[in-house]
Scaffold this active site. Sequence first.
Site, short mmCIF file in Angstrom:
data_model
loop_
_atom_site.label_atom_id
_atom_site.label_comp_id
_atom_site.label_asym_id
_atom_site.label_seq_id
_atom_site.Cartn_x
_atom_site.Cartn_y
_atom_site.Cartn_z
N LEU A 108 1.00 -1.18 -0.17
CA LEU A 108 -0.01 0.07 0.17
C LEU A 108 0.89 1.24 -0.14
O LEU A 108 2.06 1.36 0.54
CB LEU A 108 -0.95 0.16 1.05
CG LEU A 108 -2.01 -1.06 1.44
CD1 LEU A 108 -2.75 -0.88 2.58
CD2 LEU A 108 -3.05 -1.28 0.33
N ASP A 109 0.62 2.21 -0.61
CA ASP A 109 1.31 3.34 -0.52
C ASP A 109 1.37 3.90 0.88
O ASP A 109 0.52 3.97 1.96
CB ASP A 109 0.50 4.71 -1.27
CG ASP A 109 0.48 4.46 -2.85
OD1 ASP A 109 1.26 3.43 -3.25
OD2 ASP A 109 -0.50 5.07 -3.43
N ARG A 110 2.45 4.91 0.96
CA ARG A 110 2.93 5.24 2.48
C ARG A 110 1.40 5.81 3.20
O ARG A 110 1.07 5.55 4.25
CB ARG A 110 3.79 6.25 2.18
CG ARG A 110 4.27 6.72 3.90
CD ARG A 110 5.26 7.94 3.86
NE ARG A 110 4.66 9.06 2.84
CZ ARG A 110 5.65 10.32 2.67
NH1 ARG A 110 6.64 10.05 2.83
NH2 ARG A 110 4.92 11.13 2.13
N THR B 142 -1.76 5.21 2.25
CA THR B 142 -2.83 4.74 2.21
C THR B 142 -2.95 3.73 3.43
O THR B 142 -2.03 3.41 3.67
CB THR B 142 -2.90 3.82 0.87
OG1 THR B 142 -2.83 5.00 -0.33
CG2 THR B 142 -4.35 3.15 0.65
N ARG C 235 -5.38 6.22 -7.41
CA ARG C 235 -5.10 7.62 -7.49
C ARG C 235 -4.92 8.18 -8.90
O ARG C 235 -5.47 9.16 -9.23
CB ARG C 235 -3.85 7.85 -6.81
CG ARG C 235 -3.80 7.49 -5.30
CD ARG C 235 -2.45 7.57 -4.65
NE ARG C 235 -1.95 8.65 -4.65
CZ ARG C 235 -0.65 9.02 -3.94
NH1 ARG C 235 0.00 7.98 -3.87
NH2 ARG C 235 -0.17 10.09 -4.11
#
Length: 340
Positions: free
Chosen positions: A142-144, A146, A250
């Site tokens: 997961l993105d930082r 998110t 995104r």
Amino acid sequence: MALLRSYTVVTADEGMRMDALCAERGLYASRSAAARACDEGRVLVKGQPVSKKHQARSGDVVVYEVEEEPADTPLSGQPIPLDIRYDDDDVIVLSKQAGLVCHPAVDHADGTLVNALIHRFGANNLCSVQGDRDRLGIVHRLDRDTSGLMLAAKNDEAGSKLMEAIRLRSVDRHYLALVHGIIARDTGMIDAPIARSWDMRTRMAVRDTPQARDALTTFNVLERFRAESGDDGYTLIDCKLFTGRTHQIRVHMEFAGHPLVGEPVYRTHAPKSPAADLGLERQFLHSYKLCFGHPSTGEPLVFVDSLPEDLAAVLGGLAGRSAGRTEAGVSVLGETDGVS
């Protein structure tokens, strides 16, 4: 993290294929690695990606992208809080907090999810299918900024099976996202390939090029919120990932003209007023539902996660502007209410 470097073609290079030049001049470790970089659009001449067959011309500046090596230090455990929802001999399901990077890199040598997993379970009790130097336990990311549910694995067999299940789209991943603007239709599908951006190589973008990788996102509208001065209104959606490209939701929602609220990068269509981001300091994106078959037993497992406090507070502040929940919204938001 990717780094951009350059090489100026000299007379002795004239006429060489790009993959051969990149390998022989040490831009990449091998000709196959150079060819792969060309195929992925990571080698540019005059600002444009070139094929591996492109012939070099004296004086051309070759800009090429390489992955930054992770910090070459022993992995260590760190007592970072983890919200573990399930673990057994094979699988870990956790709810990742916003702000936590998944694995070490040069700019995040420690303080990552991997460090937390090592502290909790021990390095010898985590898979190494994505690398034993920096990605122990990791099967997807997961993105930082998110938050929400994600998988990790304790051994290579389980890790490989989970990665294959993700590739075959048999892991069901759902995200709650709040986007700018009112989405008129209750359902939608974005089938648009993603690659590195032309003008900013740290960004991803929808692109119709041979290097782009297929990316498919579907969504259901859950609730709409009326517009007021300074914003375009908002729509709460349930996004389902069928592929796992970098920054996929995104990028896709910006492409659709409805960027995520709080989005720091992909916001071309976002309102200009800072107040329109409702005080959020990160994108409104939360992995709230995860369904998959256990890699050893095949048992179906389902996990649901409620919104964290910052995102729940934003929705609470919009409650008076609600235009009503859809049928899907009644079901999904009822499912997440009260879940801890």
